[in-house]
Motif scaffolding. Sequence first.
Motif, PDB file in Angstrom:
ATOM      1  N   VAL A 165      39.982  49.881  28.260  1.00 41.14           N
ATOM      2  CA  VAL A 165      40.831  49.223  27.259  1.00 41.14           C
ATOM      3  C   VAL A 165      40.807  47.706  27.373  1.00 41.14           C
ATOM      4  CG1 VAL A 165      42.365  51.178  26.909  1.00 41.14           C
ATOM      5  CG2 VAL A 165      42.827  49.579  28.774  1.00 41.14           C
ATOM      6  N   ASP A 166      40.587  47.173  28.567  1.00 41.96           N
ATOM      7  CA  ASP A 166      40.553  45.723  28.760  1.00 41.96           C
ATOM      8  C   ASP A 166      39.472  45.400  29.783  1.00 41.96           C
ATOM      9  OD1 ASP A 166      41.124  43.036  28.670  1.00 41.96           O
ATOM     10  OD2 ASP A 166      42.742  43.161  30.142  1.00 41.96           O
ATOM     11  N   GLY A 167      38.254  45.343  29.308  1.00 45.52           N
ATOM     12  CA  GLY A 167      37.143  45.133  30.219  1.00 45.52           C
ATOM     13  C   GLY A 167      36.152  44.103  29.721  1.00 45.52           C
ATOM     14  N   VAL A 168      35.243  43.738  30.603  1.00 47.89           N
ATOM     15  CA  VAL A 168      34.129  42.851  30.272  1.00 47.89           C
ATOM     16  C   VAL A 168      32.856  43.512  30.795  1.00 47.89           C
ATOM     17  CG1 VAL A 168      35.468  40.717  30.274  1.00 47.89           C
ATOM     18  CG2 VAL A 168      34.481  41.559  32.427  1.00 47.89           C
ATOM     19  N   GLU A 169      31.720  43.035  30.309  1.00 47.00           N
ATOM     20  CA  GLU A 169      30.446  43.593  30.739  1.00 47.00           C
ATOM     21  C   GLU A 169      29.697  42.644  31.651  1.00 47.00           C
ATOM     22  OE1 GLU A 169      27.799  45.086  27.817  1.00 47.00           O
ATOM     23  OE2 GLU A 169      29.237  46.532  26.993  1.00 47.00           O
ATOM     24  N   LEU A 170      29.017  43.216  32.630  1.00 45.15           N
ATOM     25  CA  LEU A 170      28.110  42.499  33.512  1.00 45.15           C
ATOM     26  C   LEU A 170      26.706  43.067  33.312  1.00 45.15           C
ATOM     27  CD1 LEU A 170      30.194  42.790  36.824  1.00 45.15           C
ATOM     28  CD2 LEU A 170      30.438  41.065  35.028  1.00 45.15           C
ATOM     29  N   ARG A 171      25.702  42.217  33.338  1.00 51.50           N
ATOM     30  CA  ARG A 171      24.319  42.697  33.275  1.00 51.50           C
ATOM     31  C   ARG A 171      23.745  42.637  34.687  1.00 51.50           C
ATOM     32  NH1 ARG A 171      22.554  43.179  27.847  1.00 51.50           N
ATOM     33  NH2 ARG A 171      20.814  44.255  28.837  1.00 51.50           N
ATOM     34  N   VAL A 172      23.421  43.793  35.253  1.00 52.08           N
ATOM     35  CA  VAL A 172      22.942  43.847  36.625  1.00 52.08           C
ATOM     36  C   VAL A 172      21.598  44.570  36.687  1.00 52.08           C
ATOM     37  CG1 VAL A 172      25.313  43.840  37.477  1.00 52.08           C
ATOM     38  CG2 VAL A 172      24.101  46.010  37.259  1.00 52.08           C
ATOM     39  N   ASP A 173      20.952  44.469  37.846  1.00 50.94           N
ATOM     40  CA  ASP A 173      19.626  45.035  38.045  1.00 50.94           C
ATOM     41  C   ASP A 173      19.711  46.492  38.493  1.00 50.94           C
ATOM     42  OD1 ASP A 173      19.001  42.350  37.705  1.00 50.94           O
ATOM     43  OD2 ASP A 173      18.678  41.996  39.854  1.00 50.94           O
ATOM     44  N   LEU A 174      18.621  47.195  38.285  1.00 49.07           N
ATOM     45  CA  LEU A 174      18.442  48.533  38.833  1.00 49.07           C
ATOM     46  C   LEU A 174      17.198  48.528  39.705  1.00 49.07           C
ATOM     47  CD1 LEU A 174      19.040  51.380  36.191  1.00 49.07           C
ATOM     48  CD2 LEU A 174      20.195  51.053  38.377  1.00 49.07           C
ATOM     49  N   GLY A 175      17.313  49.099  40.904  1.00 48.02           N
ATOM     50  CA  GLY A 175      16.132  49.302  41.718  1.00 48.02           C
ATOM     51  C   GLY A 175      15.451  50.591  41.302  1.00 48.02           C
ATOM     52  N   MET A 176      14.133  50.637  41.460  1.00 43.21           N
ATOM     53  CA  MET A 176      13.365  51.835  41.134  1.00 43.21           C
ATOM     54  C   MET A 176      12.488  52.204  42.320  1.00 43.21           C
ATOM     55  SD  MET A 176      14.337  52.598  38.057  1.00 43.21           S
ATOM     56  CE  MET A 176      13.152  53.915  37.730  1.00 43.21           C
ATOM     57  N   ILE A 177      12.488  53.477  42.681  1.00 41.90           N
ATOM     58  CA  ILE A 177      11.570  53.996  43.683  1.00 41.90           C
ATOM     59  C   ILE A 177      10.777  55.101  43.002  1.00 41.90           C
ATOM     60  CG2 ILE A 177      13.450  55.442  44.621  1.00 41.90           C
ATOM     61  CD1 ILE A 177      11.929  55.286  47.331  1.00 41.90           C
ATOM     62  N   GLY A 178       9.526  54.821  42.718  1.00 41.84           N
ATOM     63  CA  GLY A 178       8.769  55.694  41.831  1.00 41.84           C
ATOM     64  C   GLY A 178       9.415  55.655  40.463  1.00 41.84           C
ATOM     65  N   ASP A 179       9.774  56.814  39.936  1.00 45.27           N
ATOM     66  CA  ASP A 179      10.448  56.852  38.640  1.00 45.27           C
ATOM     67  C   ASP A 179      11.930  57.152  38.778  1.00 45.27           C
ATOM     68  OD1 ASP A 179      10.317  59.463  39.461  1.00 45.27           O
ATOM     69  OD2 ASP A 179       9.332  60.235  37.658  1.00 45.27           O
ATOM     70  N   ARG A 180      12.474  56.989  39.993  1.00 45.26           N
ATOM     71  CA  ARG A 180      13.885  57.270  40.251  1.00 45.26           C
ATOM     72  C   ARG A 180      14.639  55.966  40.483  1.00 45.26           C
ATOM     73  NH1 ARG A 180      16.603  61.964  43.645  1.00 45.26           N
ATOM     74  NH2 ARG A 180      18.659  61.067  44.040  1.00 45.26           N
ATOM     75  N   ALA A 181      15.831  55.851  39.895  1.00 45.53           N
ATOM     76  CA  ALA A 181      16.636  54.634  40.033  1.00 45.53           C
ATOM     77  C   ALA A 181      17.503  54.687  41.288  1.00 45.53           C
ATOM     78  CB  ALA A 181      17.525  54.451  38.803  1.00 45.53           C
ATOM     79  N   PHE A 182      17.805  53.510  41.824  1.00 45.43           N
ATOM     80  CA  PHE A 182      18.820  53.412  42.875  1.00 45.43           C
ATOM     81  C   PHE A 182      19.666  52.163  42.640  1.00 45.43           C
ATOM     82  CE2 PHE A 182      15.018  51.383  44.659  1.00 45.43           C
ATOM     83  CZ  PHE A 182      15.495  50.223  45.256  1.00 45.43           C
ATOM     84  N   VAL A 183      20.949  52.287  42.925  1.00 49.95           N
ATOM     85  CA  VAL A 183      21.860  51.157  42.729  1.00 49.95           C
ATOM     86  C   VAL A 183      22.081  50.381  44.026  1.00 49.95           C
ATOM     87  CG1 VAL A 183      23.046  52.147  40.743  1.00 49.95           C
ATOM     88  CG2 VAL A 183      23.892  52.648  43.045  1.00 49.95           C
ATOM     89  N   ASN A 184      21.878  51.023  45.169  1.00 43.19           N
ATOM     90  CA  ASN A 184      22.083  50.361  46.462  1.00 43.19           C
ATOM     91  C   ASN A 184      20.782  50.157  47.208  1.00 43.19           C
ATOM     92  OD1 ASN A 184      24.910  50.114  46.254  1.00 43.19           O
ATOM     93  ND2 ASN A 184      25.190  52.220  46.937  1.00 43.19           N
ATOM     94  N   ASN A 185      20.245  51.226  47.798  1.00 38.31           N
ATOM     95  CA  ASN A 185      19.059  51.046  48.621  1.00 38.31           C
ATOM     96  C   ASN A 185      18.283  52.341  48.793  1.00 38.31           C
ATOM     97  OD1 ASN A 185      20.276  52.470  50.975  1.00 38.31           O
ATOM     98  ND2 ASN A 185      21.614  50.681  51.024  1.00 38.31           N
ATOM     99  N   ALA A 186      17.052  52.171  49.261  1.00 36.72           N
ATOM    100  CA  ALA A 186      16.188  53.282  49.660  1.00 36.72           C
ATOM    101  C   ALA A 186      15.777  53.033  51.103  1.00 36.72           C
ATOM    102  CB  ALA A 186      14.957  53.359  48.761  1.00 36.72           C
ATOM    103  N   SER A 187      15.906  54.063  51.938  1.00 41.31           N
ATOM    104  CA  SER A 187      15.612  53.891  53.367  1.00 41.31           C
ATOM    105  C   SER A 187      14.460  54.794  53.779  1.00 41.31           C
ATOM    106  CB  SER A 187      16.853  54.204  54.206  1.00 41.31           C
ATOM    107  OG  SER A 187      17.317  55.519  53.963  1.00 41.31           O
ATOM    108  N   PHE A 188      13.645  54.280  54.700  1.00 44.06           N
ATOM    109  CA  PHE A 188      12.485  54.990  55.205  1.00 44.06           C
ATOM    110  C   PHE A 188      12.532  55.009  56.732  1.00 44.06           C
ATOM    111  CE2 PHE A 188      11.530  52.867  51.274  1.00 44.06           C
ATOM    112  CZ  PHE A 188      10.743  53.739  50.544  1.00 44.06           C
TER     113      PHE A 188
END
Length: 431
Positions: A231-254
Motif C-alpha cells: 500500500v505504501d512502497g517504492v521500487e528498487l532495481r537490483v541485480d540477479l546472480g545466475m549459475i547456469g540457467d538458475r538464479a540466485f539472490v545471495n550466493n553459490a558455494s562450491f
Amino acid sequence: MADSGQRWLARLALLAAAVAVVLLLAVAGFRAGIGLVLVGAAGMAAGLAAVWWFVSRRGFVRWLAGFVVLAAPVTVAVVYALAGLLWVAVVCAVLWSIALVSGRRALAGVPSGPDEHETPPPVRPHLIMNVRSGGGKVERFNLVERAWLLGAQIHLLDGTQDVAELARQAVRDGADLLGVAGGDGTQALVADVAAEHGVPFLVIPAGTRNHFALDLGLDRDDPVGCLDALVDGVELRVDLGMIGDRAFVNNASFGAYAELVRSPAYRDDKAGTMLDLLPGLLTEQQPELRLRAGDAELEGPQAVLVSNNPYGTGVLAGWGRRPRLDGGRLGVLAVTVHDAAGAAGLMRGRTSSALLERTATEVVITADAPLLPVGVDGETVSMPTPVRCTTRPGVLRVRVPRLRRAAAVSQPEVDWTRLRRLAFSTGGELT
C-alpha cells in the motif's frame, strides 16, 4: 567528498591507536612491550592453527587441538597477568577496538543502496507462502489473513509444487506483483520469474536466515511490516546472480560447504555434521576445483563463494552484508588451507595467500568431475562442469516499504595511510 564527521572519526581512530601503543610502551618499557605484542600475536596464530587441527582431524588429535584453542588465549592472559600488565592489555584492546571501528566508519561511504522509484501500488498482487519456513513464521505472524486483507491472492506451498511454475501461472492469470514468504531459495526461484516478466517482486522474510531481506534494509524480525509495501512502497532495481540457467539472490558455494549442505543430516544437526564430515572434506581426495574470475585464476581452492554483489571486506566477508545489490558485479571469495600454517596465515587477512577476494562479471568453476555439488542460496543442487556464474544487472524490480531499516553500510578494512590523509585534510575529495 569527506565531511567533518568523517575527519573527526579518522582523528579519533589515530588517537586511540597512538594512545594504545604509548600506554603499552610507557608502562611495560620498549623491549617488554614489543615482547608482549609478540606473545599476543603468537597466541592468536596458535589458536587459528589449532582450529585447523580441530576441524580436519578426528579422535585424540581433535580434542588436543580443542584444548589448545581454549588454552591459547588463557596462556596469553596469564603471561600478561604475571607481568602485572593484564589491565594494560585490556585497556589497549578497548582502544584498538575504538580505533578500528572509528577507522572503518571514517573510510566507509555514505550509507547507500539502490535508487528508489515511485510506482503505483499493485492491483492484483500474488503471494506464495511456505508455511514450513522459519519454523512456521507464516502461521505465527498470521501472514495469510493480513495479506488477504490488503487485497493479495495467496498460494500456500505444501512442498510438492513447482514454485517457478506457480509464479508463471500467477502472471498468466494477471498478477502485477509476485511475492514470497519463505526462505532465500524460494525467493530466488520466484525472483527469476518476476525478472523474466518485468513485474515487481515482494520479499517477506519468513525463512530462517533471509540474508536477501537484510541487505534490502528489511527487518527480518518483522515480516508483517514488509506487507506495507503493498500500500505504501517504492521500487528498487537490483541485480540477479545466475549459475547456469538458475538464479540466485545471495550466493553459490562450491567445495567443502556445498558438500556439507548436501548431507541429509546437515539441516537437523549442523555442528555434528560439520565435525563428522570436515576431516574427510579437508584432507582426503576431493574433486579439485579450478577457479577463473576475471583475470584471476586459482588451482585447488577448498571452498569458493560466489555472491550476487560483493560482501563487505575482511577474512569472513562471505558471512557479512553486502553494501549494495545493484553494482553489476559478482563477489568472489576462495579459501585454500592445506595445513595449520595456512590456517594461521589467515591472520594476514586479504594479504594471506590462503585467501582470494575478487569481483568479476563472470566466474567459471571447473573440476576433474562431470558433476559438482553446489549450494545455491542454501539449497544443494548438482551441476555439470564447467559451472558458469554471471550477473544480470538491474533486472529485478523489488517493491519494499517506504519506511524500512537502512541498507548495509560498507565497512572497509582500515587503510592507515588513507586514514591519516583524511584526518589531516581540510575538506574536499579523499583519494
